[in-house]
Write a protein that holds these residues in place. Sequence first.
Motif, PDB file in Angstrom:
ATOM      1  N   GLU A 197       0.849  -1.194   0.000  1.00  0.00           N
ATOM      2  CA  GLU A 197       0.000   0.000   0.000  1.00  0.00           C
ATOM      3  C   GLU A 197       0.883   1.241   0.000  1.00  0.00           C
ATOM      4  N   THR A 198       1.233   1.707  -1.173  1.00  0.00           N
ATOM      5  CA  THR A 198       2.055   2.904  -1.312  1.00  0.00           C
ATOM      6  C   THR A 198       1.417   3.821  -2.342  1.00  0.00           C
ATOM      7  N   PRO A 199       1.865   5.078  -2.420  1.00  0.00           N
ATOM      8  CA  PRO A 199       1.312   5.984  -3.429  1.00  0.00           C
ATOM      9  C   PRO A 199       1.423   5.444  -4.856  1.00  0.00           C
ATOM     10  N   MET A 200       2.403   4.577  -5.113  1.00  0.00           N
ATOM     11  CA  MET A 200       2.534   3.999  -6.446  1.00  0.00           C
ATOM     12  C   MET A 200       1.315   3.167  -6.836  1.00  0.00           C
ATOM     13  N   MET A 201       0.602   2.640  -5.827  1.00  0.00           N
ATOM     14  CA  MET A 201      -0.556   1.784  -6.092  1.00  0.00           C
ATOM     15  C   MET A 201      -1.848   2.568  -6.242  1.00  0.00           C
ATOM     16  N   GLU A 202      -1.818   3.841  -5.881  1.00  0.00           N
ATOM     17  CA  GLU A 202      -3.053   4.616  -5.844  1.00  0.00           C
ATOM     18  C   GLU A 202      -3.674   4.846  -7.214  1.00  0.00           C
ATOM     19  N   ASP A 203      -2.868   4.776  -8.263  1.00  0.00           N
ATOM     20  CA  ASP A 203      -3.393   5.018  -9.601  1.00  0.00           C
ATOM     21  C   ASP A 203      -4.017   3.775 -10.233  1.00  0.00           C
ATOM     22  N   LEU A 204      -3.871   2.632  -9.578  1.00  0.00           N
ATOM     23  CA  LEU A 204      -4.434   1.406 -10.129  1.00  0.00           C
ATOM     24  C   LEU A 204      -5.936   1.338  -9.870  1.00  0.00           C
ATOM     25  N   PRO A 205      -6.704   0.768 -10.810  1.00  0.00           N
ATOM     26  CA  PRO A 205      -8.133   0.567 -10.578  1.00  0.00           C
ATOM     27  C   PRO A 205      -8.371  -0.363  -9.392  1.00  0.00           C
ATOM     28  N   GLU A 206      -9.498  -0.200  -8.745  1.00  0.00           N
ATOM     29  CA  GLU A 206      -9.806  -1.022  -7.571  1.00  0.00           C
ATOM     30  C   GLU A 206      -9.783  -2.506  -7.902  1.00  0.00           C
ATOM     31  N   ALA A 207     -10.271  -2.856  -9.101  1.00  0.00           N
ATOM     32  CA  ALA A 207     -10.296  -4.265  -9.502  1.00  0.00           C
ATOM     33  C   ALA A 207      -8.882  -4.833  -9.599  1.00  0.00           C
ATOM     34  N   ALA A 208      -7.943  -4.019 -10.050  1.00  0.00           N
ATOM     35  CA  ALA A 208      -6.556  -4.478 -10.162  1.00  0.00           C
ATOM     36  C   ALA A 208      -5.944  -4.692  -8.784  1.00  0.00           C
ATOM     37  N   VAL A 209      -6.265  -3.788  -7.856  1.00  0.00           N
ATOM     38  CA  VAL A 209      -5.755  -3.932  -6.489  1.00  0.00           C
ATOM     39  C   VAL A 209      -6.327  -5.194  -5.841  1.00  0.00           C
ATOM     40  N   GLU A 210      -7.605  -5.451  -6.072  1.00  0.00           N
ATOM     41  CA  GLU A 210      -8.238  -6.653  -5.512  1.00  0.00           C
ATOM     42  C   GLU A 210      -7.604  -7.918  -6.091  1.00  0.00           C
ATOM     43  N   ALA A 211      -7.280  -7.884  -7.369  1.00  0.00           N
ATOM     44  CA  ALA A 211      -6.661  -9.046  -8.005  1.00  0.00           C
ATOM     45  C   ALA A 211      -5.260  -9.292  -7.446  1.00  0.00           C
ATOM     46  N   LEU A 212      -4.517  -8.214  -7.228  1.00  0.00           N
ATOM     47  CA  LEU A 212      -3.184  -8.352  -6.652  1.00  0.00           C
ATOM     48  C   LEU A 212      -3.256  -8.897  -5.231  1.00  0.00           C
ATOM     49  N   SER A 213      -4.216  -8.400  -4.465  1.00  0.00           N
ATOM     50  CA  SER A 213      -4.380  -8.877  -3.086  1.00  0.00           C
ATOM     51  C   SER A 213      -4.714 -10.361  -3.063  1.00  0.00           C
ATOM     52  N   ALA A 214      -5.583 -10.773  -3.976  1.00  0.00           N
ATOM     53  CA  ALA A 214      -6.002 -12.175  -4.027  1.00  0.00           C
ATOM     54  C   ALA A 214      -4.855 -13.093  -4.431  1.00  0.00           C
ATOM     55  N   ALA A 215      -3.859 -12.540  -5.132  1.00  0.00           N
ATOM     56  CA  ALA A 215      -2.725 -13.350  -5.593  1.00  0.00           C
ATOM     57  C   ALA A 215      -1.719 -13.631  -4.486  1.00  0.00           C
ATOM     58  N   VAL A 216      -1.831 -12.932  -3.365  1.00  0.00           N
ATOM     59  CA  VAL A 216      -0.919 -13.157  -2.239  1.00  0.00           C
ATOM     60  C   VAL A 216      -1.395 -14.385  -1.461  1.00  0.00           C
ATOM     61  N   PRO A 217      -0.574 -15.419  -1.329  1.00  0.00           N
ATOM     62  CA  PRO A 217      -1.014 -16.619  -0.612  1.00  0.00           C
ATOM     63  C   PRO A 217      -1.505 -16.329   0.802  1.00  0.00           C
ATOM     64  N   PHE A 218      -0.713 -15.593   1.568  1.00  0.00           N
ATOM     65  CA  PHE A 218      -1.147 -15.202   2.915  1.00  0.00           C
ATOM     66  C   PHE A 218      -0.196 -14.151   3.476  1.00  0.00           C
ATOM     67  N   PRO A 219      -0.725 -13.112   4.091  1.00  0.00           N
ATOM     68  CA  PRO A 219      -2.145 -12.762   4.176  1.00  0.00           C
ATOM     69  C   PRO A 219      -2.652 -12.187   2.854  1.00  0.00           C
ATOM     70  N   LYS A 220      -3.902 -12.404   2.546  1.00  0.00           N
ATOM     71  CA  LYS A 220      -4.472 -11.997   1.253  1.00  0.00           C
ATOM     72  C   LYS A 220      -4.824 -10.513   1.262  1.00  0.00           C
ATOM     73  N   ARG A 221      -3.784  -9.715   1.217  1.00  0.00           N
ATOM     74  CA  ARG A 221      -3.916  -8.258   1.196  1.00  0.00           C
ATOM     75  C   ARG A 221      -2.606  -7.666   0.734  1.00  0.00           C
ATOM     76  N   LEU A 222      -2.627  -6.373   0.475  1.00  0.00           N
ATOM     77  CA  LEU A 222      -1.391  -5.675   0.161  1.00  0.00           C
ATOM     78  C   LEU A 222      -0.556  -5.519   1.432  1.00  0.00           C
ATOM     79  N   GLY A 223       0.746  -5.465   1.261  1.00  0.00           N
ATOM     80  CA  GLY A 223       1.609  -5.213   2.401  1.00  0.00           C
ATOM     81  C   GLY A 223       1.421  -3.803   2.931  1.00  0.00           C
TER      82      GLY A 223
END
Length: 255
Positions: A197-223
């Motif tokens: 979760e950094t300013p670099m991620m703020e320009d991404l669409p919400e759907a893209a952020v959700e997809a990235l979060s789901a790709a993390v095995p655990f915990p399923k969220r952004l760092g």
Amino acid sequence: MQVKDNAFLITGAASGLGAATAERLVAAGGRVTLCDLSEGVEALAERLGAAAVAVRGDVTSADDIRAAVDAAVAHGGERGLAGVVHCAGVVSVAKLLDREGNPADLDDYARTQQINLVGTFNVMRLAAAAMAANAPGEDGERGVIVNTASVAAFDGQVGQCAYSASKAGVVGMSLPAARELSRHGIRVMAIAPGVFETPMMEDLPEAAVEALSAAVPFPKRLGRPDEYARLAEQIITNPMLNGEVIRLDGGIRMQ
């Protein structure tokens, strides 16, 4: 090395990973010199109080970083500069060929290398010169350098040729730099964050952020930036951490 009463230079300090690291080191009793091109660096220094000073600077500029290192040495008093946490960098996305078959812009590629890779080398060389002059502490340690790589150095995605190459260069410098600077009692480490979760991620669409979060095995969220800062603090205080790159990614492997 302890954080308390020691001075550290943090680049990319106005927000994200750098700001979180500054906050954690100050909370642990350290002094920080915050370096960034953004005007937000002054506001953060003011909020952190007397333990923090701000310096505007471009990591690719020898003069700017020399001034930032000098400010950090002065802020450290008799102890000088104890460490650097280098967070400044840019993300770039560009395919080698666009949809019409046009080649990627060479200047954009060079800019990414200049900031992420040459900038890292610039900060490292000038900080090391200052720390080599320190009186040795326990085990002869004089300083520590923590650089920021990325998981893209190992498994970059489509469109990340420039970014992956720049961060792979940071990884590639870690061990030889650690070996070289060992004679001066200076450790060199790198952290390779995943999706945070950094300013670099703020320009991404919400759907893209959700997809990235789901790709993390655990915990399923952004760092979270403080999770990076906690690792940076551990590297500073653990003398056996040297010459290594630590992935901080929740187990994600990019595709």
